[in-house]
Design a protein around this motif. Structure first.
Motif, PDB file in Angstrom:
ATOM      1  N   ASP A  54      39.865  38.974  41.783  1.00 11.43           N
ATOM      2  CA  ASP A  54      39.108  37.724  41.712  1.00 11.43           C
ATOM      3  C   ASP A  54      37.682  38.062  42.133  1.00 11.43           C
ATOM      4  O   ASP A  54      37.470  38.851  43.063  1.00 11.43           O
ATOM      5  N   ARG A  56      35.716  36.543  43.888  1.00  9.82           N
ATOM      6  CA  ARG A  56      35.488  36.242  45.303  1.00  9.82           C
ATOM      7  C   ARG A  56      35.859  37.436  46.185  1.00  9.82           C
ATOM      8  O   ARG A  56      35.250  37.650  47.236  1.00  9.82           O
ATOM      9  N   ILE A  59      32.881  39.692  46.292  1.00 13.26           N
ATOM     10  CA  ILE A  59      31.839  39.175  47.180  1.00 13.26           C
ATOM     11  C   ILE A  59      32.133  39.548  48.628  1.00 13.26           C
ATOM     12  O   ILE A  59      31.270  40.051  49.357  1.00 13.26           O
ATOM     13  N   ASN A  92      40.585  41.775  51.751  1.00 12.94           N
ATOM     14  CA  ASN A  92      40.166  41.340  50.416  1.00 12.94           C
ATOM     15  C   ASN A  92      40.532  42.314  49.301  1.00 12.94           C
ATOM     16  O   ASN A  92      39.990  42.229  48.203  1.00 12.94           O
ATOM     17  N   ALA A 311      39.455  36.051  50.735  1.00  9.96           N
ATOM     18  CA  ALA A 311      38.495  35.280  49.932  1.00  9.96           C
ATOM     19  C   ALA A 311      38.963  33.871  49.611  1.00  9.96           C
ATOM     20  O   ALA A 311      38.190  32.910  49.714  1.00  9.96           O
ATOM     21  N   ASP A 312      40.237  33.702  49.220  1.00  9.39           N
ATOM     22  CA  ASP A 312      40.697  32.377  48.814  1.00  9.39           C
ATOM     23  C   ASP A 312      40.768  31.400  49.975  1.00  9.39           C
ATOM     24  O   ASP A 312      40.799  30.183  49.776  1.00  9.39           O
ATOM     25  N   LEU A 315      36.091  31.699  51.600  1.00  8.67           N
ATOM     26  CA  LEU A 315      34.922  31.265  50.831  1.00  8.67           C
ATOM     27  C   LEU A 315      35.032  29.786  50.463  1.00  8.67           C
ATOM     28  O   LEU A 315      35.486  29.415  49.390  1.00  8.67           O
TER      29      LEU A 315
END
Length: 413
Positions: A54, A56, A59, A92, A311-312, A315
């Motif tokens: 993903d 994200r 990132i 991540n 991330a999920d 963020l």
């Protein structure tokens, strides 16, 4: 159709074509075996990070690499930023859920290690180590400097009001506000009690701004303190007797915890660690607390806090608001200490005056904020050493932030 779906369709197409070609040339058991190999390869693909990727994740991996780079190239809090940055990378890496891998999956190793963060176990152990390595002599010799550590805690309560204005609940606002104390363990402890779902962003924000003390504080010091004030010389701290050093943690424990009993896990361990150091008869215990134990706990805390930035989960708009409020709170805390130092000088005469620069050390980023004060003082006067004076508000800031956390916990729990 996004790139991920296109890649998946292409791979499936290649696998089906290969299966058809092999199946055309083979029959019976051989064809079934070949088909099983294809299914096995496809299942292997499903488990890879590429299949579960993903944007994200990318990132957050970038953030982790940035933290590690900052620690190595700038030497900003490397003992914290390298474990946290590595934890961000660990948290991540994309994976298929349901196999007890992630930090939020019950039964996973990372979830067990994260238990110490969720339940507020690691912060008191960190405070024990801090107490065992802290010398309170500068504060004992000049007790009025405790007021600077208290003044800097205005950042906590100012941020609390800001968080409420941005729509956070009162317990969430209390947990966010403690970022203004610039004390990572206290921030984790309070958020574990008031807002466990926000531990990740609060902890990352607190440690990030602690690491950026050398970047954030000097502009405010140059803006608010005149050149004449920055050259004020303070008389050397008086010698402190062993009796005073032993009595201080005992009295400090009793007085602060009568004011804020909710801070007992933090302040109780802080003063206990200091008593181990100053008593002179428990050197082995003090040495263990300030070396091996605090190092182990720092590793576990840093890696698991970093990994919690999955991330999920991490963020979100709430995380962005927390980082914004954290920056504001740190600035308010720095200005509060500087302004209060200037106010104190209105009532002090002659060599009793204090150099207002040391007010910035009221935030409890020990010892980085005291080092920043020393650096700025030497810029103004290369012969004016402020480090020992700055350590007084610095260590009092640790006590002040813990007391502030206890007060918030009492009202909001």
């Amino acid at each position: 159709m996004n790139k991920k779906n296109i890649v998946m369709i292409g791979i499936v197409g290649v696998l089906l074509a290969l299966n058809y070609v092999l199946g055309y040339a083979q029959t019976g058991t051989e064809a079934e075996a070949t088909s099983g190999v294809i299914r096995g390869l496809y299942k292997l693909w499903e488990f890879t990070g590429f299949a579960n990727f993903d944007i994200r994740n990318l990132i957050m991996i970038g953030v982790g690499i940035f933290f590690i780079t900052l620690a190595i190239t700038k030497n900003y809090e490397p003992l914290l930023l390298i474990p946290i940055g590595t934890g961000i990378l660990i948290g991540n890496i994309p994976f298929l859920t349901g196999y007890k891998i992630g930090i939020y999956e019950q039964g996973s190793v990372m979830n067990y290690l994260y238990y110490g963060v969720r339940q507020g176990i690691y912060p008191p152990l960190i405070f024990l180590g801090i107490g065992a390595m802290t010398d309170f002599s500068s504060l004992i010799s000049n007790p009025k400097l405790f007021l600077l550590g208290a003044a800097a805690q205005i950042g906590i309560f100012g941020t609390f009001l800001g968080a409420v204005a941005l729509g956070f609940t009162l317990p969430e606002a209390g947990a966010i506000g403690i970022i203004g104390g610039a004390d990572g363990p206290t921030a984790i402890f309070l958020s574990s009690k008031l807002a466990p779902h926000l531990i990740g962003p609060i902890a990352i924000a607190a440690y990030s701004y602690m690491a950026l003390v050398p970047v954030i504080q000097p502009p405010f010091m140059r803006l608010l303190i005149t050149e004449k004030e920055s050259k004020i010389r303070m008389k050397p701290p008086r010698a402190v007797s062993k009796t005073e050093k032993v009595v201080f943690p005992i009295l400090g424990l009793i007085l602060t915890l009568f004011i804020a009993p909710s801070a007992l896990p933090l302040l109780g361990m802080l003063f206990f660690g200091n008593l181990l150091k100053e008593s002179g008869v428990t050197n082995r215990l003090a040495e263990t607390a300030r070396t091996s134990m605090i190092d182990i706990v720092t590793i576990l805390l840093g890696v698991t806090v970093g990994a919690s930035t999955q991330a999920d989960v991490f963020l979100t708009w709430d995380s962005i608001k927390i980082f914004f409020l954290g920056a504001i709170s740190f600035c308010i805390a720095t200005m509060g200490g500087l302004f209060f130092a200037k106010v104190m000088n209105l009532f002090l005469k002659g060599d009793r005056k204090i150099n207002p620069l040391i007010g910035a050390a009221g935030v409890s980023a020990v010892p980085d904020s005291a080092r920043v004060v020393q650096h700025q003082g030497l810029k103004a006067d290369p012969t004016n050493h402020l480090l020992m004076h700055a350590m007084a508000p610095n260590v009092s800031g640790v006590i002040g932030s813990a007391v502030g956390a206890g007060i918030l916990l009492s009202f909001l729990m």
